[in-house]
Design an enzyme around this catalytic site. Structure first.
Site, mmCIF file in Angstrom:
data_model
loop_
_atom_site.group_PDB
_atom_site.id
_atom_site.type_symbol
_atom_site.label_atom_id
_atom_site.label_comp_id
_atom_site.label_asym_id
_atom_site.label_seq_id
_atom_site.Cartn_x
_atom_site.Cartn_y
_atom_site.Cartn_z
ATOM 1 N N ASP A 1 52.758 -45.057 -65.619
ATOM 2 C CA ASP A 1 51.892 -43.915 -65.923
ATOM 3 C C ASP A 1 52.723 -42.641 -66.074
ATOM 4 O O ASP A 1 52.410 -41.609 -65.479
ATOM 5 C CB ASP A 1 50.835 -43.750 -64.830
ATOM 6 C CG ASP A 1 49.632 -42.936 -65.302
ATOM 7 O OD1 ASP A 1 49.450 -42.802 -66.528
ATOM 8 O OD2 ASP A 1 48.879 -42.434 -64.447
ATOM 9 N N ILE B 1 42.077 -37.583 -54.189
ATOM 10 C CA ILE B 1 42.093 -36.123 -54.264
ATOM 11 C C ILE B 1 43.314 -35.641 -53.498
ATOM 12 O O ILE B 1 43.598 -36.102 -52.399
ATOM 13 C CB ILE B 1 40.820 -35.527 -53.660
ATOM 14 C CG1 ILE B 1 39.584 -36.038 -54.411
ATOM 15 C CG2 ILE B 1 40.862 -34.010 -53.689
ATOM 16 C CD1 ILE B 1 38.274 -35.578 -53.811
ATOM 17 N N GLU C 1 43.209 -33.868 -58.703
ATOM 18 C CA GLU C 1 42.170 -34.874 -58.520
ATOM 19 C C GLU C 1 42.286 -35.907 -59.616
ATOM 20 O O GLU C 1 42.424 -35.568 -60.796
ATOM 21 C CB GLU C 1 40.789 -34.220 -58.551
ATOM 22 C CG GLU C 1 39.654 -35.152 -58.205
ATOM 23 C CD GLU C 1 38.337 -34.417 -57.999
ATOM 24 O OE1 GLU C 1 37.324 -35.096 -57.764
ATOM 25 O OE2 GLU C 1 38.333 -33.174 -58.073
ATOM 26 N N GLY C 2 42.288 -37.180 -59.234
ATOM 27 C CA GLY C 2 42.397 -38.266 -60.196
ATOM 28 C C GLY C 2 41.391 -39.346 -59.907
ATOM 29 O O GLY C 2 40.491 -39.191 -59.068
ATOM 30 N N GLY C 3 41.538 -40.470 -60.614
ATOM 31 C CA GLY C 3 40.593 -41.561 -60.462
ATOM 32 C C GLY C 3 40.650 -42.230 -59.109
ATOM 33 O O GLY C 3 39.681 -42.838 -58.675
ATOM 34 N N TYR C 4 41.808 -42.125 -58.409
ATOM 35 C CA TYR C 4 41.966 -42.874 -57.166
ATOM 36 C C TYR C 4 42.147 -41.975 -55.942
ATOM 37 O O TYR C 4 42.360 -42.480 -54.856
ATOM 38 C CB TYR C 4 43.166 -43.816 -57.270
ATOM 39 C CG TYR C 4 43.081 -44.731 -58.461
ATOM 40 C CD1 TYR C 4 41.892 -45.347 -58.794
ATOM 41 C CD2 TYR C 4 44.188 -44.950 -59.260
ATOM 42 C CE1 TYR C 4 41.797 -46.178 -59.893
ATOM 43 C CE2 TYR C 4 44.104 -45.790 -60.359
ATOM 44 C CZ TYR C 4 42.907 -46.405 -60.669
ATOM 45 O OH TYR C 4 42.821 -47.219 -61.759
#
Length: 452
Positions: free
Chosen positions: A292, A179, A174-177
């Site tokens: 990233d 799932i 799960e990340g900022g942008y």
């Protein structure tokens, strides 16, 4: 003769001025009203004719769009042919037409505005209203997005079935942008499905970036994007499933007193990551700058081979151009100093992040760790200090089952330090990094044999 003409005119004026039976209006007024009514009637009939033609045209267009949508619906479950370099020149360009979709349905966190513009900057935006997707026999209408020319176009029903309805039990990241869910398709293929969430407009941008950056890319050290789902308010990306999770888990998770990541395995991870980055920087045009690179974006398969993942922040750059941005993206501790300070982005920014990653793999430490003493919070500065004080033999991860030779450790540290040089121009390109790592790998092999 002149008197006779004047007499006729006077007589005509007298006749036109006589009152009539129509409300006592003079004849000239009645004639004027009649002529005006005829003109209005003619204009009205012309308007009806034009409106009728437009309605027929609109009806025909809607009919064609409906037939096209039905065709797309039937084609959803079919594989989309992958465009290869040897395709004939008569192959059909399957890039999607420019589409703008503004939808207010579905789960609130999944609502997005997706925009795909033509390369010329012109838009052929078409507003599409889509009914809410539901199970049972109901059929949801699809946006008019044609095949991208690679991978597969998955339906929402397929991906929901594969992930148990996007169940929380299937969440593997799960990340900022988005799932990421694990899933199994109908043909028993294991996949990872990223459901992009609307986070200040990032969802549609990340979808387009990942498709542009790695949609057609095939490299053993890059996670393969198998396909996508564009349906209703949903934007999903379907990747190959990588068995061993991410590198961050094995470096910083609970693995016991000794890590399964031996020194040879760590060197193989570093080399594989370098090859993946070199392909992005030097094997593609336009080149791809990842932006990233970090341990949680390096996935490992069962043989501990590394695969670079998560291209949501990537940038496509021309060979000789830099990219300047006022919004710096990346992860604290990995971001190159010149990029953080000036917004100047090129492939050397990835090289810096890769150097930090090497240090992280060697030491088992996070790039920034506020739980450590003041002089050890920043990994790069601490490692430079240790090497400068001739204490490099004390930086290796204490969880290594076998420590490397002093010479092998110093050589890989030298590569890492060159990658994090404060002067971006002095950092090596990834192709040169691979050359150094492969030369060192032979040395490591010989030294391990002698040491044992």
């Amino acid at each position: 003769m002149l008197n006779h003409s004047l007499y006729d005119k006077a007589l005509m004026n007298r006749e036109l001025s006589k009152p009539t039976s129509v409300f006592g209006l003079p004849l000239r007024v009645v004639v004027g009203i009649f002529v005006g009514a005829v003109i209005v009637l003619v204009l009205f009939l012309l308007s009806l004719c034009i409106t009728s033609r437009r309605r027929n045209s609109t009806s025909n267009r809607r009919k064609r769009n409906f037939e096209k949508t039905q065709t797309l619906t039937l084609a959803d479950t079919k594989d989309i042919e992958e465009i290869a370099h040897h395709e004939s020149s008569s192959a059909v360009d399957r890039r999607p037409p420019a589409v703008e979709i503004q939808i207010g349905i579905g789960k609130r966190e999944h609502r997005v505005v997706f925009s795909d513009r033509q390369s010329s900057g012109e838009s052929r935006g078409t507003s599409v209203e889509t009914a809410s997707y539901g199970g049972g026999s109901g059929v949801s209408s699809l946006p008019e997005v044609s095949h991208l020319g690679w991978g597969r176009w998955y339906t929402l029903r397929e991906l929901e079935a594969a992930t148990n309805g996007l169940s929380d039990e299937n969440v593997i990241g799960e990340g900022g942008y988005g799932i990421v869910y694990s899933g199994v398709l109908g043909d028993d293929t294991r996949v990872a499905v990223k459901n992009l969430l609307n986070n200040r407009g990032q969802a549609e941008r990340e979808f387009k970036v990942e498709v542009d950056a790695i949609g057609r890319v095939r490299h053993k050290n890059l996670v393969r994007l198998l396909g996508y789902c564009v349906e209703g308010a949903y934007r999903m990306l379907v990747y190959e499933y990588v068995d061993n999770g991410n590198l961050d888990r094995w470096l910083h998770g609970e693995v016991g007193d000794f890590s399964p990541l031996t020194w040879p395995i760590r060197m193989n991870i570093i080399l594989g990551t370098a090859k993946g980055l070199a392909y992005l920087h030097e094997g593609l045009e336009p080149k791809v700058v990842h932006r990233d690179i970090k341990s949680s974006n390096i996935l490992l398969d069962r043989q501990w081979n590394s695969k670079v993942s998560d291209f949501g922040l990537a940038r496509l750059l021309n060979s000789e151009n830099n990219y300047v941005t006022t919004r710096v993206m990346g992860t604290f501790g990995y971001v190159a100093p010149e990029y953080a300070c000036t917004g100047m982005l090129n492939e050397k920014s990835d090289v810096y992040s890769f150097g930090v990653l090497i240090m992280e793999i060697i030491t088992g430490r996070s790039p920034v760790d506020y739980a450590r003493p003041q002089g050890e919070v920043n990994l790069v500065e601490w490692l430079k200090t240790m090497v400068g004080n001739r204490k490099s033999e004390h930086v290796a991860d204490p969880k290594l089952p076998e420590m490397p030779s002093s010479k092998a450790l110093k050589r890989i540290l030298l590569v890492a330090l060159r990658c994090v040089d404060p002067d971006a121009q002095k950092r090596p390109k990834m192709g040169h990094v691979i050359h150094m790592l492969e030369a060192d790998d032979l040395l490591f092999h010989d030294e391990r044999h002698t040491w044992r």
